[in-house]
Write an enzyme that holds these catalytic residues in place. Sequence first.
Site, PDB file in Angstrom:
ATOM      1  N   GLN A 129      19.071 -52.188  20.983  1.00 22.66           N
ATOM      2  CA  GLN A 129      17.791 -53.667  21.199  1.00 22.66           C
ATOM      3  C   GLN A 129      17.005 -53.698  20.079  1.00 22.66           C
ATOM      4  OE1 GLN A 129      16.398 -54.105  25.291  1.00 22.66           O
ATOM      5  NE2 GLN A 129      17.531 -56.512  24.947  1.00 22.66           N
ATOM      6  N   GLY A 130      17.130 -54.872  18.973  1.00 24.14           N
ATOM      7  CA  GLY A 130      15.315 -54.579  18.906  1.00 24.14           C
ATOM      8  C   GLY A 130      15.082 -55.949  18.820  1.00 24.14           C
ATOM      9  N   SER A 184      14.652 -48.606  22.220  1.00 22.02           N
ATOM     10  CA  SER A 184      15.508 -47.047  22.870  1.00 22.02           C
ATOM     11  C   SER A 184      16.774 -46.755  22.460  1.00 22.02           C
ATOM     12  CB  SER A 184      15.671 -47.659  24.911  1.00 22.02           C
ATOM     13  OG  SER A 184      14.865 -47.754  25.131  1.00 22.02           O
ATOM     14  N   SER A 242      12.493 -56.331  21.332  1.00 25.35           N
ATOM     15  CA  SER A 242      10.491 -56.812  21.796  1.00 25.35           C
ATOM     16  C   SER A 242       9.375 -56.006  20.088  1.00 25.35           C
ATOM     17  CB  SER A 242       9.731 -55.144  22.543  1.00 25.35           C
ATOM     18  OG  SER A 242      10.742 -55.300  23.663  1.00 25.35           O
ATOM     19  N   GLU A 270      21.350 -57.922  30.847  1.00 23.39           N
ATOM     20  CA  GLU A 270      21.242 -56.606  30.733  1.00 23.39           C
ATOM     21  C   GLU A 270      20.639 -56.638  32.184  1.00 23.39           C
ATOM     22  OE1 GLU A 270      17.439 -56.235  28.059  1.00 23.39           O
ATOM     23  OE2 GLU A 270      17.366 -54.899  28.220  1.00 23.39           O
TER      24      GLU A 270
HETATM   25  C1  LIG Z   1      11.429 -47.644  28.955  1.00 23.12           C
HETATM   26  C2  LIG Z   1      11.076 -48.820  28.270  1.00 23.12           C
HETATM   27  C3  LIG Z   1      12.639 -48.941  26.953  1.00 23.12           C
HETATM   28  C4  LIG Z   1      12.077 -50.484  26.516  1.00 23.12           C
HETATM   29  N1  LIG Z   1      13.511 -51.081  25.896  1.00 23.12           N
HETATM   30  C5  LIG Z   1      13.510 -51.317  24.899  1.00 23.12           C
HETATM   31  C6  LIG Z   1      14.887 -51.575  24.089  1.00 23.12           C
HETATM   32  O1  LIG Z   1      15.756 -50.787  24.243  1.00 23.12           O
HETATM   33  N2  LIG Z   1      14.449 -53.244  23.182  1.00 23.12           N
HETATM   34  C7  LIG Z   1      13.274 -53.653  23.511  1.00 23.12           C
HETATM   35  O2  LIG Z   1      13.837 -54.713  22.465  1.00 23.12           O
HETATM   36  N3  LIG Z   1      12.155 -53.569  24.068  1.00 23.12           N
HETATM   37  C8  LIG Z   1      12.350 -52.522  25.002  1.00 23.12           C
HETATM   38  N4  LIG Z   1      11.246 -52.565  25.909  1.00 23.12           N
HETATM   39  C9  LIG Z   1       9.903 -53.037  26.014  1.00 23.12           C
HETATM   40  C10 LIG Z   1      10.513 -54.154  27.306  1.00 23.12           C
HETATM   41  O3  LIG Z   1      11.229 -55.085  26.741  1.00 23.12           O
HETATM   42  C11 LIG Z   1       8.431 -54.164  27.237  1.00 23.12           C
HETATM   43  O4  LIG Z   1       7.729 -53.688  27.251  1.00 23.12           O
HETATM   44  C12 LIG Z   1       8.669 -55.438  28.069  1.00 23.12           C
HETATM   45  O5  LIG Z   1       9.268 -57.053  27.838  1.00 23.12           O
HETATM   46  C13 LIG Z   1       6.593 -56.197  28.496  1.00 23.12           C
HETATM   47  O6  LIG Z   1       6.120 -56.199  27.127  1.00 23.12           O
HETATM   48  P1  LIG Z   1       5.233 -55.837  26.977  1.00 23.12           P
HETATM   49  O7  LIG Z   1       4.965 -54.159  26.863  1.00 23.12           O
HETATM   50  O8  LIG Z   1       4.423 -55.910  25.492  1.00 23.12           O
HETATM   51  O9  LIG Z   1       3.525 -56.327  27.546  1.00 23.12           O
HETATM   52  P2  LIG Z   1       2.758 -57.411  27.775  1.00 23.12           P
HETATM   53  O10 LIG Z   1       3.969 -58.265  27.287  1.00 23.12           O
HETATM   54  O11 LIG Z   1       1.509 -57.060  26.432  1.00 23.12           O
HETATM   55  O12 LIG Z   1       2.455 -56.740  28.939  1.00 23.12           O
HETATM   56  C14 LIG Z   1       1.395 -56.523  29.694  1.00 23.12           C
HETATM   57  C15 LIG Z   1       1.757 -56.974  31.336  1.00 23.12           C
HETATM   58  O13 LIG Z   1       0.785 -57.870  31.352  1.00 23.12           O
HETATM   59  C16 LIG Z   1       1.431 -58.346  32.141  1.00 23.12           C
HETATM   60  N5  LIG Z   1       1.341 -59.970  31.586  1.00 23.12           N
HETATM   61  C17 LIG Z   1       2.606 -60.472  30.649  1.00 23.12           C
HETATM   62  N6  LIG Z   1       2.632 -61.906  30.017  1.00 23.12           N
HETATM   63  C18 LIG Z   1       2.603 -62.448  31.140  1.00 23.12           C
HETATM   64  C19 LIG Z   1       2.510 -63.461  32.161  1.00 23.12           C
HETATM   65  N7  LIG Z   1       3.213 -64.707  31.379  1.00 23.12           N
HETATM   66  N8  LIG Z   1       2.185 -63.797  33.326  1.00 23.12           N
HETATM   67  C20 LIG Z   1       2.009 -61.935  34.432  1.00 23.12           C
HETATM   68  N9  LIG Z   1       1.443 -61.481  33.156  1.00 23.12           N
HETATM   69  C21 LIG Z   1       1.868 -61.471  32.706  1.00 23.12           C
HETATM   70  C22 LIG Z   1       2.813 -58.487  32.036  1.00 23.12           C
HETATM   71  O14 LIG Z   1       3.252 -58.703  33.582  1.00 23.12           O
HETATM   72  C23 LIG Z   1       2.240 -56.582  32.529  1.00 23.12           C
HETATM   73  O15 LIG Z   1       2.118 -56.743  33.439  1.00 23.12           O
HETATM   74  C24 LIG Z   1      10.938 -51.088  26.278  1.00 23.12           C
HETATM   75  C25 LIG Z   1      10.335 -50.933  27.754  1.00 23.12           C
HETATM   76  C26 LIG Z   1      10.204 -49.877  28.433  1.00 23.12           C
HETATM   77  C27 LIG Z   1       8.899 -49.523  29.221  1.00 23.12           C
END
Ligand SMILES: Cc1cc2nc3c(=O)[nH]c(=O)nc-3n(C[C@H](O)[C@H](O)[C@H](O)COP(=O)(O)OP(=O)(O)OC[C@H]3O[C@@H](n4cnc5c(N)ncnc54)[C@H](O)[C@@H]3O)c2cc1C
Lengths: 290, 384
Positions: free
Chosen positions: B128-129, B163, B131, B246
């Site tokens: 899944q691409g 992932s 993020s 999902e």
């Molecule tokens: C093990 C793992 C596997 C993953 N696999 C995939 C994958 O296969 N494909 C893919 O595309 N992505 C994948 N992801 C990415 C995942 O979807 C993102 O990490 C997730 O959506 C959060 O985005 P971020 O890491 O940029 O955090 P951020 O968006 O930067 O958030 C950081 C913190 O701020 C908070 N925050 C952000 N915006 C708000 C808001 N509007 N209100 C309140 N709080 C907020 C969040 O809750 C969090 O606590 C994976 C992540 C993990 C940990």
Amino acid sequence: MRFQLTEDQKALRDGVRGLLAGRFGRAALRAAVEAPGLDRTLWRELGAAGFFALRLPEAEGGVGLGLPEAVLAFEEAGRFLLPGPLVATHLAAGEVAGAATGETVVTAVHGGLVEWLTQADVVRGDTAGAEPLRSVDPLTPLHRVPGTAEPAPLVMLLTAAEQLGTAARTCELAVQHARTREQFGQPIGAFQAVKHLCAEMLVRVETARVAVYAAAVTADPLDIAAARLLADEAAVRGTRDCLQVHGGMGFTWESDVHLYLKRAWVRTQRGESVTESEERLARELLSGTG
Amino acid sequence: MDLTRTPEEEEFRAGLRTWLAKALPSLPPKPSPDDWPARRAYDLGWQRMLYDAGYAGLHWPLDAGGRGATPTQHLIFLEETEKAGAPYVGANFVGLLHAGPTIAAEGTPEQRARWLPPVLRGEEVWCQGFSEPDAGSDLAALRTRAWRDGDDYVVSGSKIWTSHAEVADWCELLVRTDPAAPKHRGISWLALRMDAPGVTVRPLRTLAGSTEFAEVFLDDVRVPVAHRVGAENDGWRVTMVTLSFERGTAFVGEVVACRRVLGELAREAHRNGRWDDPVLRRHLGRLNAEFRALWRLTQWNVSEAQSTGGVPGVGGSVFKLRYSHARQELYDAAAEVLGPDAADLGREWTLDRLSSLSYTIAAGTSQIQRNIVAERILGLPKGR
Ligand SMILES: Cc1cc2nc3c(=O)[nH]c(=O)nc-3n(C[C@H](O)[C@H](O)[C@H](O)COP(=O)(O)OP(=O)(O)OC[C@H]3O[C@@H](n4cnc5c(N)ncnc54)[C@H](O)[C@@H]3O)c2cc1C
């Protein structure tokens, strides 16, 4: 498997909701707080509507429905904070003359407490040495009894259904308030701290709902123990969060929030203790059938 | 309300049990958790066995190569395979649980015929691409660009936390096809071949020390326009379908696994004496109530999805919120049971405790799920 309510079940729920909205709406609730006492006319109307005879076979003059339907009716009672020994009277239908029709008000020893002892016509259980309490809930007079009765799973299930109704209603009240009350130039529901409190309330309600409904279908004592834990949690924490969302107004006697909260507290004392339910569910893990 | 099984469903269960008892002993030994190519081969091998036995894509529609089975049969499948200790979907997670279902719901007949059977036969792995480094929670802020050039899109940008990227054949890729449009409008959903020229995968190490996700760099990668699922610039809507699978149904099997682990925790506590602590017992008892309810919630959601035509609703966010926190509590309880051994990375539960930390982040953080529940279910205003 089709988990959702059937059309008949939805109709039953809507029917009970309509009856209670007409007969025990907000004005009636507040009037009851000012002048506590059991409304015998309402009790007979509930009897006539089949609330107590819901699970009694039709051959015995009952409605012939099952536990899932009873749970839906009790959920509505919890939503409207209907006062009175509803669970005890419902469980006495078919065993105590007049209970099914609402002619006889029946109460029972549940846990270490008896509700509505002096107003009831029939009392089930050992009430020797019963002492009146100043009940925390203005709508539930209470006596403390020295011994405790054997906890009945159905008491816990129907109580859990009432807790579910109260939890669902307090979530709605919180959301209504959050949509209309303005601070800093916008509805408080636009602030994430408030929004997230409300979202967690709903999550607890929905989790409790599936647990209570499933327990009504299986009537399994472990499902019932689980349902009671989750429904107590949804009601007790939900009413507290609802109070928080209402701010200072929530802490007043005029607001209804305290009535929901106090009833939720009283209901957690019915049946076996929370600790006993948890221990029972822990023991089951060891037996390996979970 | 009806939780009973029909005779056909019970027959299905019995047949599955018999098959599992024969099939599982013939599986090769489990590969090491760090060896992703070996894990891919193992997971695909298991998928192939399921396919050959007629158990692949049980609840997928018939014209998508599935069996068109009832959701209850699918639940029975998940219950029985987990109880028998069968392998988890693993590397097949994305393909089977959300890319596949999205293509089944939104793809053209040609796209369904091209992509779905290899997923079911255990021949192709998807990732899944979605993020990007600057677009996680704010997914619609993604910047990876796709320009039209004849029958191709030319794609440049980068993805992160992808992932299984290292071992994937295909990627469900979100790109911006109209940078001038409002941010939710200019997005398209593409199927990208991971071996296309210009795709670079750089493994990222997780806090558990493994390399289960990666950064993906896209440098003028050509993707045929025919590999776009849904209309151009309508990708956000398609993405919502993917996310609803999902969040809504992809974790169903895991709940059964958590219930098994909970029983193992109790027995381990009984063995090592921790059971005598009433606080721990009560904690485990409460978790039992929790996971029983979560199992009911999955039954409810599957039952709902069935009545609304197969795509799960926002109720999935309710489940995901409760489940992701419960899973973390489960492994915290495991640490209470293990005592000093909880510091041992060699213990499976310690590794699982580490990986449970991702559940409140991946597939949309808990904060984002709460926003969804509050705004889309409860109708609270959008705001700060
Ligand atoms: C093990 C793992 C596997 C993953 N696999 C995939 C994958 O296969 N494909 C893919 O595309 N992505 C994948 N992801 C990415 C995942 O979807 C993102 O990490 C997730 O959506 C959060 O985005 P971020 O890491 O940029 O955090 P951020 O968006 O930067 O958030 C950081 C913190 O701020 C908070 N925050 C952000 N915006 C708000 C808001 N509007 N209100 C309140 N709080 C907020 C969040 O809750 C969090 O606590 C994976 C992540 C993990 C940990």
